[in-house]
Write a protein that holds these residues in place. Structure first.
Motif, PDB file in Angstrom:
ATOM      1  N   SER A 153       0.967  -1.091  -0.219  1.00  0.00           N
ATOM      2  CA  SER A 153       0.119  -0.090  -0.217  1.00  0.00           C
ATOM      3  C   SER A 153       1.225   1.487   0.321  1.00  0.00           C
ATOM      4  N   ASP A 154       2.269   1.096  -0.036  1.00  0.00           N
ATOM      5  CA  ASP A 154       3.035   2.064   0.862  1.00  0.00           C
ATOM      6  C   ASP A 154       3.221   2.321  -1.341  1.00  0.00           C
ATOM      7  N   VAL A 155       4.149   3.079  -1.323  1.00  0.00           N
ATOM      8  CA  VAL A 155       4.762   3.585  -2.191  1.00  0.00           C
ATOM      9  C   VAL A 155       6.534   2.954  -2.628  1.00  0.00           C
ATOM     10  N   ASN A 171       2.498   1.495  -6.760  1.00  0.00           N
ATOM     11  CA  ASN A 171       1.045   2.439  -5.744  1.00  0.00           C
ATOM     12  C   ASN A 171       1.144   3.359  -6.601  1.00  0.00           C
ATOM     13  N   TRP A 172       2.405   3.827  -6.940  1.00  0.00           N
ATOM     14  CA  TRP A 172       3.188   6.132  -6.725  1.00  0.00           C
ATOM     15  C   TRP A 172       1.628   5.932  -7.858  1.00  0.00           C
ATOM     16  N   GLU A 174      -1.947   4.614  -7.668  1.00  0.00           N
ATOM     17  CA  GLU A 174      -2.839   4.979  -7.297  1.00  0.00           C
ATOM     18  C   GLU A 174      -2.959   5.956  -5.959  1.00  0.00           C
ATOM     19  N   ASN A 175      -1.654   6.422  -5.444  1.00  0.00           N
ATOM     20  CA  ASN A 175      -1.414   6.994  -4.438  1.00  0.00           C
ATOM     21  C   ASN A 175      -2.063   9.139  -5.151  1.00  0.00           C
ATOM     22  N   HIS A 223      -1.032  16.234  -6.379  1.00  0.00           N
ATOM     23  CA  HIS A 223      -1.345  15.235  -7.251  1.00  0.00           C
ATOM     24  C   HIS A 223      -1.611  15.534  -8.443  1.00  0.00           C
ATOM     25  N   ARG A 229      -0.327  15.930  -1.291  1.00  0.00           N
ATOM     26  CA  ARG A 229      -0.890  15.040  -0.378  1.00  0.00           C
ATOM     27  C   ARG A 229       0.348  15.341   0.864  1.00  0.00           C
ATOM     28  N   HIS A 231       3.104  13.016   2.702  1.00  0.00           N
ATOM     29  CA  HIS A 231       4.487  11.905   2.453  1.00  0.00           C
ATOM     30  C   HIS A 231       5.667  11.598   3.831  1.00  0.00           C
ATOM     31  N   ARG A 253       4.866   7.080   2.946  1.00  0.00           N
ATOM     32  CA  ARG A 253       3.235   6.410   3.248  1.00  0.00           C
ATOM     33  C   ARG A 253       3.094   7.598   2.574  1.00  0.00           C
ATOM     34  N   ASP A 254       1.341   7.746   2.662  1.00  0.00           N
ATOM     35  CA  ASP A 254       0.736   8.580   2.927  1.00  0.00           C
ATOM     36  C   ASP A 254      -0.065   9.310   4.261  1.00  0.00           C
TER      37      ASP A 254
END
Length: 449
Positions: A153-155, A171-172, A174-175, A223, A229, A231, A253-254
């Protein structure tokens, strides 16, 4: 003594926050005798740690004892250190359930110390077991790296020493919604907020100089839709045979929700959640600051205590919902009656204060304070519409002057409070100036009906 209505407001606010967050929100209290309890803790603790949530309201030991034995001493020591430093507390540690299962949690809170020595921590905790397991797996086996990267779930990313990205995990996208192709071969300058770039490059420079991994850098990243966002990254150096850094490997992590929650928690620590006015703590910090400036510049400051007459019968007759609505409307009328430079606050259930700073003479400050006091008294005497219920109240207002009536904040507060009680004893619904010679018996100032 802490006001029960204020405690109820805190619990209502925590319940609202709990509905917005993963993990659990909590309020931990240490009484002067060293006993701990939880005035509030989120429902999920019962499922996670197999403890009786209601019992925690009188004795916190069942949950505190779940802190892993190897972590317990330093966790408790660090939280007390944060109280002494008056700083927010944020740590990662292990919790052990009664079944023996071990969880990793990340906790964040802020503390305040009450006059009687009670310490209250307000914060939240989230389950980071999956992330800690991922980090451990990455350390143990490079062969497992790719599989975890694709599902994390993390980048996960890698950088050249000049800050150009050479890899980002799926996930880059997705985030942040950018395609991977928009990252690889591009410098972090294109995405990290300009104000945060110097700190990011200083962080990488430190790792390059020491050859040691580092964690905790927080920054904003843009974004694709233009908003930023938050991180946080853990970064390790990749070294060649000569010990030179050839690249950086990081896990981002977001933490946007956490940062927004921290901002909310900071606001809760300084603002009354019902009226959105400054609370007692923030108001008296502002007052001390203004008195210091007034003393230096030879200026005058007026302090006004505003107490609502017959507020309790409103709650008794119509219920707390109407009472809360009334307090909210009182705050708005109070704010509308004062200057932009003045400060109004709610310091207890139906008690408000107003500071009027920056007057050049005692006569000017007295005249203006009386005029503002009468304006407030008149505004609060008008009927209130509280969700269809018409409510009528009045107010008793006491005013004291710095430096005429007192030389510091506590003395000024006592004088304004004494004047307010003169107003109440003289029949209520009036404004009274503190009179050093006869304030206990004489009502001085405007009276309105």
């Amino acid at each position: 003594m802490r006001d029960p209505d204020a405690d109820l407001d805190d619990i209502r606010t925590l319940e609202v926050l709990q509905g917005l967050l993963p993990g659990f929100v909590y309020q931990l209290r240490m009484r002067p005798d060293g006993q701990f309890d939880y005035p509030y803790v989120g429902p999920i603790v019962a499922q996670w740690f197999e403890v009786d949530r209601e019992a925690l309201q009188t004795d916190a030991s069942a949950l505190l004892d779940c802190i892993h034995p190897e972590d317990r001493e330093w966790v408790m020591r660090s939280t007390m250190d944060s109280v002494d430093r008056a700083e927010p507390w944020s740590v990662e540690f292990r919790m052990q359930c009664r079944s023996g299962r071990v969880m990793w949690v990340q906790a964040y809170d802020t503390s305040r110390r009450l006059k009687d020595g009670t310490i209250i921590w307000t914060g939240f905790a989230t389950d980071i077991t999956e992330r800690k397991q991922l980090e451990e797996s990455l350390r143990q086996s490079e062969a497992q790296f790719r599989a975890f990267v694709e599902s994390a779930s993390d980048v996960i990313y890698s950088l050249r020493p000049d800050g150009v990205m050479t890899y980002v995990s799926p996930n880059w996208t997705e985030n942040l919604s950018y395609p991977i192709s928009a990252a690889v071969g591009h410098a972090i300058d294109e995405y990290v907020a300009p104000e945060d770039l110097p700190a990011c490059y200083a962080f990488l420079h430190q790792i390059a100089q020491t050859g040691q991994k580092a964690s905790g850098i927080e920054y904003r990243i843009r974004h694709q839709d233009g908003h930023y966002r938050w991180h946080t990254s853990n970064v390790s150096p990749m070294l060649n045979e000569q010990g030179e850094v050839t690249a950086f490997l990081g896990i981002a992590r977001d933490i946007t929700v956490r940062k927004e929650t921290e901002a909310q928690m900071q606001r809760l620590a300084h603002y009354d959640p019902l009226t959105e006015l400054p609370n007692r703590t923030l108001f008296y910090q502002i007052l001390d600051h203004e008195l210091l400036a007034a003393r230096r510049e030879g200026q005058q400051v007026a302090l006004m205590f505003v107490d609502l007459d017959e507020f309790k019968p409103v709650n008794d007759r119509h219920g707390h919902a109407v009472g809360d609505r009334l307090l909210s409307q009182v705050a708005r009328r109070l704010s509308a009656a004062i200057r932009e430079s003045d400060v109004a606050a709610r310091i207890a259930g139906d008690e408000f204060v107003v500071m009027l700073p920056r007057f050049q003479s005692a006569d000017e400050s007295r005249a203006h304070a009386l005029a503002i006091g009468e304006k407030i008294r008149s505004a609060l005497a008008e009927p209130f519409d509280c969700d269809g219920v018409e409510v009528r109240i009045s107010s008793s207002i006491g005013i004291a002057m710095f430096p005429l009536d007192a030389a510091d904040g506590p003395g000024l507060s006592r004088a304004a409070d004494a004047a307010m009680y003169v107003a109440k004893n003289a029949g209520r619904n009036r404004v009274v100036l503190f009179d050093r010679e006869g304030h206990a018996t004489a009502a001085v100032g405007y009276r309105g009906y």
